[in-house]
Each structure stands twice: as structure tokens, then as C-alpha cells.
Design an enzyme around this catalytic site. Structure first.
Site, PDB file in Angstrom:
ATOM      1  N   THR A 187       0.771  -1.414   0.030  1.00  0.00           N
ATOM      2  CA  THR A 187       0.137  -0.034  -0.145  1.00  0.00           C
ATOM      3  C   THR A 187       0.815   1.294   0.160  1.00  0.00           C
ATOM      4  O   THR A 187       0.106   2.421  -0.048  1.00  0.00           O
ATOM      5  CB  THR A 187      -0.977  -0.060   1.276  1.00  0.00           C
ATOM      6  OG1 THR A 187      -0.398  -0.061   2.319  1.00  0.00           O
ATOM      7  CG2 THR A 187      -1.873  -0.981   1.264  1.00  0.00           C
ATOM      8  N   ALA A 215       3.933   3.876  -1.519  1.00  0.00           N
ATOM      9  CA  ALA A 215       4.100   4.497  -2.834  1.00  0.00           C
ATOM     10  C   ALA A 215       4.835   3.680  -3.631  1.00  0.00           C
ATOM     11  O   ALA A 215       4.419   3.520  -4.801  1.00  0.00           O
ATOM     12  CB  ALA A 215       4.779   5.833  -2.679  1.00  0.00           C
ATOM     13  N   ARG A 244      21.998  -3.455   1.675  1.00  0.00           N
ATOM     14  CA  ARG A 244      22.854  -3.087   0.357  1.00  0.00           C
ATOM     15  C   ARG A 244      24.296  -3.206   0.497  1.00  0.00           C
ATOM     16  O   ARG A 244      24.985  -3.400  -0.386  1.00  0.00           O
ATOM     17  CB  ARG A 244      22.520  -1.321   0.115  1.00  0.00           C
ATOM     18  CG  ARG A 244      21.060  -1.001  -0.384  1.00  0.00           C
ATOM     19  CD  ARG A 244      20.834   0.304  -0.509  1.00  0.00           C
ATOM     20  NE  ARG A 244      19.500   0.266  -1.044  1.00  0.00           N
ATOM     21  CZ  ARG A 244      18.695   1.672  -0.740  1.00  0.00           C
ATOM     22  NH1 ARG A 244      19.109   2.472   0.005  1.00  0.00           N
ATOM     23  NH2 ARG A 244      17.605   1.522  -1.141  1.00  0.00           N
ATOM     24  N   CYS A 283      17.641   5.290  -4.812  1.00  0.00           N
ATOM     25  CA  CYS A 283      17.388   5.854  -6.120  1.00  0.00           C
ATOM     26  C   CYS A 283      18.251   6.467  -6.545  1.00  0.00           C
ATOM     27  O   CYS A 283      18.500   6.599  -7.887  1.00  0.00           O
ATOM     28  CB  CYS A 283      15.775   6.466  -5.767  1.00  0.00           C
ATOM     29  SG  CYS A 283      15.921   7.598  -4.366  1.00  0.00           S
ATOM     30  N   GLN A 326      16.380  16.443  -5.105  1.00  0.00           N
ATOM     31  CA  GLN A 326      15.481  15.109  -4.815  1.00  0.00           C
ATOM     32  C   GLN A 326      14.241  15.494  -4.709  1.00  0.00           C
ATOM     33  O   GLN A 326      13.920  16.674  -3.904  1.00  0.00           O
ATOM     34  CB  GLN A 326      16.147  14.538  -3.832  1.00  0.00           C
ATOM     35  CG  GLN A 326      17.452  13.694  -4.077  1.00  0.00           C
ATOM     36  CD  GLN A 326      18.170  12.744  -3.075  1.00  0.00           C
ATOM     37  OE1 GLN A 326      19.271  12.942  -2.781  1.00  0.00           O
ATOM     38  NE2 GLN A 326      17.276  11.895  -2.503  1.00  0.00           N
ATOM     39  N   SER A 350       8.774  12.058  -3.174  1.00  0.00           N
ATOM     40  CA  SER A 350       8.451  10.704  -3.271  1.00  0.00           C
ATOM     41  C   SER A 350       9.570   9.938  -2.678  1.00  0.00           C
ATOM     42  O   SER A 350       9.238   8.824  -2.323  1.00  0.00           O
ATOM     43  CB  SER A 350       8.167  10.466  -4.844  1.00  0.00           C
ATOM     44  OG  SER A 350       9.329  10.488  -5.612  1.00  0.00           O
ATOM     45  N   HIS A 398      13.487  12.535  -9.414  1.00  0.00           N
ATOM     46  CA  HIS A 398      14.738  13.056  -8.915  1.00  0.00           C
ATOM     47  C   HIS A 398      15.733  13.568 -10.054  1.00  0.00           C
ATOM     48  O   HIS A 398      15.711  13.190 -11.339  1.00  0.00           O
ATOM     49  CB  HIS A 398      15.760  11.958  -8.255  1.00  0.00           C
ATOM     50  CG  HIS A 398      15.272  11.700  -6.964  1.00  0.00           C
ATOM     51  ND1 HIS A 398      14.247  12.065  -6.207  1.00  0.00           N
ATOM     52  CD2 HIS A 398      15.625  10.800  -6.222  1.00  0.00           C
ATOM     53  CE1 HIS A 398      14.172  11.714  -5.081  1.00  0.00           C
ATOM     54  NE2 HIS A 398      14.858  10.602  -5.039  1.00  0.00           N
ATOM     55  N   GLN A 422      11.825   8.680  -9.343  1.00  0.00           N
ATOM     56  CA  GLN A 422      12.213   7.880  -8.359  1.00  0.00           C
ATOM     57  C   GLN A 422      11.327   6.780  -7.921  1.00  0.00           C
ATOM     58  O   GLN A 422      11.975   5.791  -7.471  1.00  0.00           O
ATOM     59  CB  GLN A 422      12.236   8.887  -7.165  1.00  0.00           C
ATOM     60  CG  GLN A 422      12.795   8.493  -5.664  1.00  0.00           C
ATOM     61  CD  GLN A 422      11.633   7.760  -4.945  1.00  0.00           C
ATOM     62  OE1 GLN A 422      10.512   8.002  -5.251  1.00  0.00           O
ATOM     63  NE2 GLN A 422      12.236   6.969  -4.230  1.00  0.00           N
TER      64      GLN A 422
END
Length: 333
Positions: A14, A16, A102, A131, A158, A161, A244, A317
Site C-alpha cells: 500500500t 508509494a 545494500r 534511488c 530530490q 516521493s 529526482h 524516483q
């Protein structure tokens, strides 16, 4: 693209990015056999659509991944840390959009246009880079391949979002308030967002760089397999909703030409050149919104240093910076 239908789970369905993951799976005709949409207990019971069918959002638990082949995670680092091992234990491959894994040396960090072969090294988890790193490297890698790069200097612009739906909502509501004569009251961000620009809202380290900037430094070295490449980043929030933008200067080890760089870009996957000097038309967030490709242009010689080029890029983004990159990883897997 996978050669058989797969059972897919979207964690954070749910949010973005989660919403964009679902849309991207549909638009790219990903071979979904069964789809499981997972979120917090607050969102459980809500409805979402995929390929014309209604799906009920389920509460995420450690038992949510039975028979799942691919789990796309976009619910934050703490959720990934807690639930990704359960997904792997159940037999799923996790593509994680958080910062949790990462820099784990056992986890590949992948931009499909840049280092697709790294996917083969996974042990159940593949990480999506931040991003800004993704958008930058889609444009940098084609040039890196023809001219060894010594240094990258990047300044980012940026969008809201990057902070999810709540960040976009804050920018919209503050803009309405200010235009009506009121005062912007920050809630998500520390500073007013409407009609303002401020340093990225992550912690400042002892070296003076914020967390977002250091992500770009460290992730670039890992993705490019080049510990010697120098990266200096300045990350800034601007009042744009979802794309971005980045101003990038590359310093090369050898003499470079704009013409050769443009030729490399023309052949590069995931990239669209927007470089019309006569019309003063270059990459803009409004034109990269809802586009899969990164827009690159304004390429020119850097007047302050030899063997150096400066250019400008924009990328959505929510898509290439997050959802699309994750789905592309699943396609290559």
C-alpha cells in the site's frame, strides 16, 4: 524474463513504491501465477487491483511466504531485517528496496543496466540501490565503459516521493496552504517543503556528509566494483513530487569528447537523450515522471578541469529509482 509463471509477493503493497511495483508487474507482463499483497495490520483488508482482478491486502507475518518464488520488499529497513529471512527460509528470492542489505558483502547490489551478472551471486536476497545511485549510474556506466572514470561529483535535486506517500502529501498540502496565504507547518520533514530547498533529511556524519550522500559514495564503489573511484555527493530536497534530478561531473583518466559520450549514450539501455541546445531543452522532472528510462543531456566539457564532462539527468524516483529496478531484477533472476 522468467520462463515460467511465478508466485509473487509484494511487501509494503500500500506504500508509494509498493503501488508502483504492482503497476509495473502488470505493465511489463511479468508472468505472475499467484500474487500475494502484504502490508501492516492497519492496511489488511484493503483492496488493490492487478490485471483486472481485485486482491485483498493481507497482514504481513513470518508465515506469509509459503509457495512464494519472488518477494518484492518495500516496507522499510526494519521490516526487511525482520521478515526477509523468513521469506528466504520459505524458498523465496527477496528483492529488497530498503537500505538494510545494500552494503552486506554477501548480498548483490544490482542495477540491471550496469551490473546484471552480479545477480548470479545471490544467496536468497538481492538489494535495490538507493534511488539517486540508480539514476546516476544508468548514465555514468556507458561513459565509464569507454573512458575510465577517476572522480564523480554529483549534486542531487530530490523529490518528495523519496520519502514515500507521506512526503508527497506534505508537499501538496503545504503548497496549498502557502498559496492560500498560510504558513507551511512541517510534519514529515524538519523544514518547510513548499517553495523551499534544504539539505537531505538524513543524519549528518562526523565527516560532514549526510547518510544519503554516503550511500551514493559506498554503493557506487560496490556496484561498479571499483574501490578507487572517487565520489563526492551533495544531496538536496527540492519541491518536486516524484522525479529526482542530478547534476553530474565526471573526471576521466584520459582525454574525452562530447561526441563519443553521446554515441555511447545512444547505445545504452534504459537511457533517453534529451539534449537540444538550440531549444534549451534538457532533462526535466516533469518529462521523466512515469517514464521507465532515465533522461540524460546538457552534456558539455567541464571548463574547470581537463578530461572532464558535466551533464544533467532526471529519473522517476518511484519507477527506475525503486519499483521498476526491482521488477527488472526479478525479470533477470
Amino acid at each position: 524474463m522468467p520462463n515460467r509463471p511465478l508466485n509473487v509477493a509484494v511487501v509494503g503493497a500500500t506504500g508509494a513504491v509498493g503501488v508502483e511495483m504492482i503497476k509495473t508487474l502488470e505493465k511489463r507482463n511479468f508472468p505472475v501465477k499467484n500474487l500475494r499483497l502484504l502490508a501492516s495490520s492497519r492496511s489488511a483488508g484493503k483492496q488493490a487491483q492487478f490485471n483486472g482482478q481485485n486482491y485483498t491486502i493481507e497482514e504481513l507475518t513470518h508465515d506469509s511466504f509459503k509457495d512464494i518464488d519472488v518477494a518484492l520488499f518495500s516496507a522499510g529497513g526494519s521490516i526487511s531485517k525482520e521478515f526477509a529471512p523468513s521469506a528466504v527460509k520459505a524458498g523465496a528470492v527477496v528483492v529488497d528496496n530498503s537500505s538494510c542489505f545494500r552494503m552486506d558483502p554477501t548480498v548483490p547490489l544490482v542495477v540491471p543496466e550496469v551490473n546484471p551478472a552480479d545477480i548470479k551471486q545471490h544467496n536468497g536476497i538481492i538489494a535495490n540501490p538507493t534511488c539517486t545511485t540508480i539514476i546516476m549510474l544508468v548514465a555514468v556506466k556507458p561513459l565509464y565503459d569507454i573512458y575510465p572514470v577517476k572522480r564523480i561529483n554529483v549534486c542531487t535535486y530530490q523529490s518528495a516521493s523519496g520519502a514515500g506517500a507521506k512526503g508527497m502529501f506534505e508537499l501538496i498540502e503545504q503548497t496549498k496552504t502557502v498559496l492560500a496565504g498560510g504558513k507551511a507547518e512541517p510534519k514529515v520533514f524538519k523544514w518547510p517543503y513548499a517553495f523551499n530547498v534544504f539539505s537531505h533529511n538524513t543524519d549528518i556524519g562526523e565527516n560532514g556528509y549526510n547518510t544519503e550522500e554516503m550511500k551514493m559514495v559506498n554503493e557506487t564503489k560496490k556496484i561498479m566494483h571499483d574501490d578507487g573511484i572517487g565520489v563526492c555527493a551533495t544531496c538536496v530536497r527540492v519541491p518536486v513530487l516524484r522525479s529526482h534530478a542530478e547534476s553530474i561531473t565526471l573526471e576521466f583518466k584520459d582525454n574525452v569528447t562530447v561526441e563519443a559520450a553521446l554515441e555511447a549514450w545512444k547505445k545504452a539501455p534504459g537511457l533517453t537523450i534529451v539534449d537540444d541546445r538550440a531549444a534549451n531543452h534538457f532533462p526535466m522532472p516533469c518529462e521523466s515522471n512515469e517514464q521507465y528510462n532515465v533522461l540524460a543531456g546538457r552534456i558539455r566539457y567541464n571548463l574547470a578541469a581537463p578530461n572532464s564532462l558535466t551533464f544533467f539527468v532526471c529519473g522517476d524516483q518511484l519507477l527506475k529509482g525503486a519499483a521498476l529496478n526491482a521488477v527488472q531484477i526479478a525479470e533477470l533472476m
